[in-house]
Design a protein around this motif. Sequence first.
Motif, PDB file in Angstrom:
ATOM      1  N   ALA A   1      10.265  -0.696  -5.389  1.00 21.18           N
ATOM      2  CA  ALA A   1       9.906   0.725  -5.447  1.00 21.18           C
ATOM      3  C   ALA A   1       8.729   0.905  -6.402  1.00 21.18           C
ATOM      4  CB  ALA A   1      11.096   1.542  -5.930  1.00 21.18           C
ATOM      5  N   PRO A   2       7.710   1.640  -5.977  1.00 19.99           N
ATOM      6  CA  PRO A   2       6.545   1.838  -6.839  1.00 19.99           C
ATOM      7  C   PRO A   2       6.795   2.876  -7.932  1.00 19.99           C
ATOM      8  CG  PRO A   2       6.239   2.976  -4.772  1.00 19.99           C
ATOM      9  CD  PRO A   2       7.516   2.193  -4.653  1.00 19.99           C
ATOM     10  N   HIS A   3       7.834   3.695  -7.751  1.00 20.30           N
ATOM     11  CA  HIS A   3       8.170   4.726  -8.736  1.00 20.30           C
ATOM     12  C   HIS A   3       9.634   5.122  -8.546  1.00 20.30           C
ATOM     13  CE1 HIS A   3       7.989   7.704  -5.483  1.00 20.30           C
ATOM     14  NE2 HIS A   3       6.825   7.165  -5.143  1.00 20.30           N
ATOM     15  N   ASP A   4      10.170   5.863  -9.506  1.00 21.69           N
ATOM     16  CA  ASP A   4      11.532   6.365  -9.391  1.00 21.69           C
ATOM     17  C   ASP A   4      11.631   7.313  -8.201  1.00 21.69           C
ATOM     18  OD1 ASP A   4      11.945   5.015 -11.753  1.00 21.69           O
ATOM     19  OD2 ASP A   4      12.091   6.811 -12.990  1.00 21.69           O
TER      20      ASP A   4
ATOM     21  N   GLU B   1       0.856  -1.168   0.000  1.00 22.85           N
ATOM     22  CA  GLU B   1       0.000   0.000   0.000  1.00 22.85           C
ATOM     23  C   GLU B   1       0.899   1.226   0.000  1.00 22.85           C
ATOM     24  OE1 GLU B   1      -3.103   2.176   3.014  1.00 22.85           O
ATOM     25  OE2 GLU B   1      -2.637   0.083   3.293  1.00 22.85           O
ATOM     26  N   ILE B   2       0.605   2.183  -0.862  1.00 25.95           N
ATOM     27  CA  ILE B   2       1.391   3.396  -0.926  1.00 25.95           C
ATOM     28  C   ILE B   2       0.632   4.506  -0.209  1.00 25.95           C
ATOM     29  CG2 ILE B   2       2.529   5.029  -2.473  1.00 25.95           C
ATOM     30  CD1 ILE B   2       3.495   2.043  -2.576  1.00 25.95           C
ATOM     31  N   GLN B   3       1.270   5.140   0.750  1.00 28.82           N
ATOM     32  CA  GLN B   3       0.687   6.250   1.496  1.00 28.82           C
ATOM     33  C   GLN B   3       1.559   7.468   1.225  1.00 28.82           C
ATOM     34  OE1 GLN B   3       0.817   4.760   5.473  1.00 28.82           O
ATOM     35  NE2 GLN B   3      -0.918   3.413   5.188  1.00 28.82           N
ATOM     36  N   GLY B   4       1.223   8.265   0.202  1.00 29.79           N
ATOM     37  CA  GLY B   4       2.083   9.376  -0.198  1.00 29.79           C
ATOM     38  C   GLY B   4       3.367   8.827  -0.767  1.00 29.79           C
ATOM     39  N   THR B   5       4.491   9.121  -0.128  1.00 31.55           N
ATOM     40  CA  THR B   5       5.769   8.605  -0.581  1.00 31.55           C
ATOM     41  C   THR B   5       6.289   7.493   0.324  1.00 31.55           C
ATOM     42  OG1 THR B   5       6.964  10.319   0.629  1.00 31.55           O
ATOM     43  CG2 THR B   5       6.417  10.781  -1.668  1.00 31.55           C
TER      44      THR B   5
ATOM     45  N   VAL C   1       9.570   2.107   4.006  1.00 32.55           N
ATOM     46  CA  VAL C   1      10.556   2.953   3.338  1.00 32.55           C
ATOM     47  C   VAL C   1       9.868   4.226   2.852  1.00 32.55           C
ATOM     48  CG1 VAL C   1      12.172   3.106   1.389  1.00 32.55           C
ATOM     49  CG2 VAL C   1      11.862   0.935   2.555  1.00 32.55           C
ATOM     50  N   SER C   2      10.533   5.371   2.994  1.00 31.86           N
ATOM     51  CA  SER C   2      10.064   6.621   2.413  1.00 31.86           C
ATOM     52  C   SER C   2      10.868   6.912   1.160  1.00 31.86           C
ATOM     53  CB  SER C   2      10.245   7.783   3.387  1.00 31.86           C
ATOM     54  OG  SER C   2       9.443   7.618   4.513  1.00 31.86           O
ATOM     55  N   LEU C   3      10.183   7.276   0.092  1.00 30.43           N
ATOM     56  CA  LEU C   3      10.839   7.667  -1.155  1.00 30.43           C
ATOM     57  C   LEU C   3      10.608   9.157  -1.378  1.00 30.43           C
ATOM     58  CD1 LEU C   3       9.862   4.745  -3.547  1.00 30.43           C
ATOM     59  CD2 LEU C   3      11.991   5.062  -2.312  1.00 30.43           C
ATOM     60  N   VAL C   4      11.654   9.845  -1.790  1.00 30.15           N
ATOM     61  CA  VAL C   4      11.539  11.279  -2.093  1.00 30.15           C
ATOM     62  C   VAL C   4      11.950  11.524  -3.529  1.00 30.15           C
ATOM     63  CG1 VAL C   4      11.807  12.105   0.256  1.00 30.15           C
ATOM     64  CG2 VAL C   4      13.825  11.720  -1.110  1.00 30.15           C
TER      65      VAL C   4
ATOM     66  N   GLY D   1      14.830   3.038  -9.116  1.00 29.79           N
ATOM     67  CA  GLY D   1      13.863   3.158 -10.196  1.00 29.79           C
ATOM     68  C   GLY D   1      12.634   2.331  -9.884  1.00 29.79           C
ATOM     69  N   ALA D   2      11.563   2.610 -10.586  1.00 28.11           N
ATOM     70  CA  ALA D   2      10.333   1.825 -10.411  1.00 28.11           C
ATOM     71  C   ALA D   2      10.652   0.348 -10.610  1.00 28.11           C
ATOM     72  CB  ALA D   2       9.272   2.279 -11.399  1.00 28.11           C
ATOM     73  N   GLY D   3      10.265  -0.474  -9.654  1.00 29.32           N
ATOM     74  CA  GLY D   3      10.496  -1.911  -9.736  1.00 29.32           C
ATOM     75  C   GLY D   3      11.789  -2.384  -9.094  1.00 29.32           C
TER      76      GLY D   3
END
Length: 76
Positions: free
Chosen positions: A49-52, A4-8, A73-76, A30-32
Amino acid sequence: MPIEIQGTVVAADIAENVWKLLAQQGEKVGAGDPLLILEAMKMEFRIAAPHDGVVGSLHCRPDMMIGAGDPLVSLV
């Protein structure tokens, strides 16, 4: 295993154990790309990763039990 993605923030969908971290804080992904491996009921689930982006924070560590909705994990 779905995530589940909650924002980043990439979050867990069920209670699991963190088996291995594959990405480090500050790493470009990168995505994937694989971020970590979770273990539940003797099965391994690779979380990608759901996106880059760039790994901003790791909210877990190996051998940590996590619950549904816990941030991983938080992605920015």
